[in-house]
Design a protein around this motif. Structure first.
Motif, mmCIF file in Angstrom:
data_model
loop_
_atom_site.group_PDB
_atom_site.id
_atom_site.type_symbol
_atom_site.label_atom_id
_atom_site.label_comp_id
_atom_site.label_asym_id
_atom_site.label_seq_id
_atom_site.Cartn_x
_atom_site.Cartn_y
_atom_site.Cartn_z
ATOM 1 N N SER A 86 0.401 -0.919 0.390
ATOM 2 C CA SER A 86 0.260 -0.100 0.041
ATOM 3 C C SER A 86 0.606 1.685 -0.220
ATOM 4 C CB SER A 86 -0.533 0.076 0.872
ATOM 5 O OG SER A 86 -1.433 1.150 1.639
ATOM 6 N N PRO A 87 0.163 2.595 -0.384
ATOM 7 C CA PRO A 87 1.293 3.930 -0.693
ATOM 8 C C PRO A 87 1.029 4.088 0.545
ATOM 9 C CG PRO A 87 -0.537 3.676 -2.158
ATOM 10 C CD PRO A 87 -0.594 2.591 -1.531
ATOM 11 N N ALA A 88 0.704 4.155 1.015
ATOM 12 C CA ALA A 88 0.290 4.461 2.687
ATOM 13 C C ALA A 88 0.685 3.751 3.721
ATOM 14 C CB ALA A 88 -0.707 4.772 2.688
ATOM 15 N N THR A 89 2.259 2.980 2.948
ATOM 16 C CA THR A 89 2.224 2.119 4.199
ATOM 17 C C THR A 89 4.049 2.491 4.401
ATOM 18 O OG1 THR A 89 3.101 0.312 3.183
ATOM 19 C CG2 THR A 89 0.409 0.678 4.475
ATOM 20 N N ALA A 90 4.540 2.394 5.964
ATOM 21 C CA ALA A 90 5.955 2.224 5.771
ATOM 22 C C ALA A 90 6.519 1.440 4.844
ATOM 23 C CB ALA A 90 6.518 1.741 7.524
ATOM 24 N N GLU A 91 6.254 0.208 4.564
ATOM 25 C CA GLU A 91 6.617 -0.537 3.371
ATOM 26 C C GLU A 91 6.979 0.613 2.584
ATOM 27 O OE1 GLU A 91 5.550 -4.645 3.377
ATOM 28 O OE2 GLU A 91 2.917 -3.651 4.315
ATOM 29 N N TRP A 92 6.080 1.429 2.071
ATOM 30 C CA TRP A 92 6.160 1.649 0.990
ATOM 31 C C TRP A 92 7.283 3.049 0.325
ATOM 32 C CZ3 TRP A 92 5.498 2.043 -3.720
ATOM 33 C CH2 TRP A 92 5.476 3.490 -5.066
ATOM 34 N N GLN A 141 12.471 10.584 -7.119
ATOM 35 C CA GLN A 141 12.277 12.288 -6.342
ATOM 36 C C GLN A 141 11.023 12.400 -6.300
ATOM 37 O OE1 GLN A 141 14.371 12.953 -4.089
ATOM 38 N NE2 GLN A 141 15.465 10.916 -4.148
ATOM 39 N N TYR A 142 10.153 11.970 -7.615
ATOM 40 C CA TYR A 142 8.914 12.419 -7.504
ATOM 41 C C TYR A 142 7.968 11.521 -6.951
ATOM 42 C CZ TYR A 142 4.332 12.903 -9.715
ATOM 43 O OH TYR A 142 2.628 13.581 -9.490
ATOM 44 N N ALA A 143 7.807 9.812 -6.298
ATOM 45 C CA ALA A 143 7.761 9.739 -5.784
ATOM 46 C C ALA A 143 7.545 10.193 -4.237
ATOM 47 C CB ALA A 143 8.155 8.710 -5.929
ATOM 48 N N TYR A 144 8.896 10.572 -4.079
ATOM 49 C CA TYR A 144 9.629 10.801 -2.851
ATOM 50 C C TYR A 144 8.423 12.373 -2.203
ATOM 51 C CZ TYR A 144 12.232 7.884 -0.950
ATOM 52 O OH TYR A 144 13.131 6.655 -0.758
ATOM 53 N N ALA A 145 8.624 13.147 -3.451
ATOM 54 C CA ALA A 145 8.164 14.484 -2.951
ATOM 55 C C ALA A 145 6.471 14.561 -2.994
ATOM 56 C CB ALA A 145 8.378 15.697 -4.271
ATOM 57 N N ALA A 146 5.616 13.895 -4.263
ATOM 58 C CA ALA A 146 4.864 13.531 -3.985
ATOM 59 C C ALA A 146 4.011 12.368 -2.999
ATOM 60 C CB ALA A 146 3.775 12.579 -4.840
ATOM 61 N N ARG A 147 4.300 12.130 -2.148
ATOM 62 C CA ARG A 147 4.435 11.454 -0.962
ATOM 63 C C ARG A 147 4.178 12.563 -0.144
ATOM 64 N NH1 ARG A 147 6.067 8.776 3.514
ATOM 65 N NH2 ARG A 147 4.243 6.974 4.643
ATOM 66 N N SER A 148 5.241 13.150 0.396
ATOM 67 C CA SER A 148 5.271 14.316 1.471
ATOM 68 C C SER A 148 4.544 15.122 1.041
ATOM 69 C CB SER A 148 6.303 14.633 1.180
ATOM 70 O OG SER A 148 7.745 13.705 1.565
ATOM 71 N N ALA A 149 3.333 15.423 -0.220
ATOM 72 C CA ALA A 149 2.922 16.038 -0.734
ATOM 73 C C ALA A 149 0.963 15.881 -0.416
ATOM 74 C CB ALA A 149 3.087 17.513 -2.180
ATOM 75 N N GLY A 150 1.451 14.461 0.031
ATOM 76 C CA GLY A 150 -0.291 13.945 0.028
ATOM 77 C C GLY A 150 -1.621 13.541 -1.453
ATOM 78 N N HIS A 151 -0.117 14.343 -2.411
ATOM 79 C CA HIS A 151 -1.013 13.484 -3.289
ATOM 80 C C HIS A 151 -1.586 12.211 -3.222
ATOM 81 C CE1 HIS A 151 2.173 15.943 -5.579
ATOM 82 N NE2 HIS A 151 1.165 17.083 -5.221
ATOM 83 N N ASP A 152 -2.436 11.924 -4.499
ATOM 84 C CA ASP A 152 -2.980 10.864 -4.314
ATOM 85 C C ASP A 152 -1.756 9.567 -4.667
ATOM 86 O OD1 ASP A 152 -4.279 7.602 -5.257
ATOM 87 O OD2 ASP A 152 -5.101 8.522 -7.279
ATOM 88 N N LEU A 153 -2.030 8.586 -3.617
ATOM 89 C CA LEU A 153 -0.268 7.649 -3.600
ATOM 90 C C LEU A 153 -0.541 6.539 -4.455
ATOM 91 C CD1 LEU A 153 0.530 8.027 0.096
ATOM 92 C CD2 LEU A 153 1.314 8.879 -2.113
ATOM 93 N N ALA A 154 -2.056 6.175 -4.495
ATOM 94 C CA ALA A 154 -2.105 4.943 -5.324
ATOM 95 C C ALA A 154 -1.557 5.561 -6.812
ATOM 96 C CB ALA A 154 -3.712 4.738 -5.515
#
Length: 186
Positions: A86-92, A141-154
């Motif tokens: 899941s993109p919202a977990t620590a595993e991601w 880097q985009y994935a890290y930034a998107a995760r930090s910015a709260g974008h739709d992680l899926a």
């Protein structure tokens, strides 16, 4: 003086045995000097050939090590983004960290001296790998930034997985080109 059919010394008539011995010694010395020069020349050529072979072996071993490491990283890259995470977990975050480590390891291709590569095809393969690694790092880097910015992680994860799957395939292709061009015997 010499008599009979063998009455000449060094094809010159009228030489006494002492003079004849001097001429034989002189021509023998010249022959020995020429032989010594020839031996030194042959040994020098053999040393140069041996040095070239050692340098070629070292070059091939360095490229083979880079290719082997690249193949290992390609396999890791292909397995880097399991769909069940899941993109919202620590595993991601762990997947992203692992992918970043793989990208860092692939940076070794930037250290491969271009002049150690045998032809333009191998040089182009290494340049393509370096270019792809830069692109993949951008996606990371985009994935890290998107995760930090709260974008739709899926959606971010989906794009990231597609980019990494593409990356793995491109890396395999470039490594195969590099291997066939730089490592296969001529």
């Amino acid at each position: 003086m010499f008599d009979g059919p063998w009455g000449t010394c060094m094809l010159v008539r009228g030489l006494n045995p002492s003079e004849c011995a001097s001429w034989v010694q002189a021509w023998g010395s010249i022959g020995a000097i020429l032989a010594a020069v020839m031996v030194a020349f042959v040994q020098h050529r053999q040393n140069l050939r041996q040095q070239r072979l050692v340098a070629e072996l070292a070059r091939r071993q360095a490229i083979a090590a880079h290719v082997a490491r690249g193949e290992a990283m390609s396999s890791e890259l292909a397995a880097a983004t399991p769909l069940a995470v899941s993109p919202a977990t620590a595993e991601w975050v762990s997947v992203l960290g692992h992918t970043q480590r793989v990208m860092t390891e692939l940076g070794v291709f930037d250290s491969l001296p271009v002049n150690s590569l045998p032809d333009g095809e191998a040089i182009n393969a290494v340049r393509q790998i370096s270019r792809h690694v830069a692109e993949w790092n951008g996606a990371l880097q985009y994935a890290y930034a998107a995760r930090s910015a709260g974008h739709d992680l899926a959606e971010v994860r989906h794009q990231f997985e597609m980019k990494i799957a593409e990356a793995s395939e491109q890396l395999r292709r470039e490594l195969q080109i590099l291997k066939s061009s730089a490592l296969d015997p001529d």
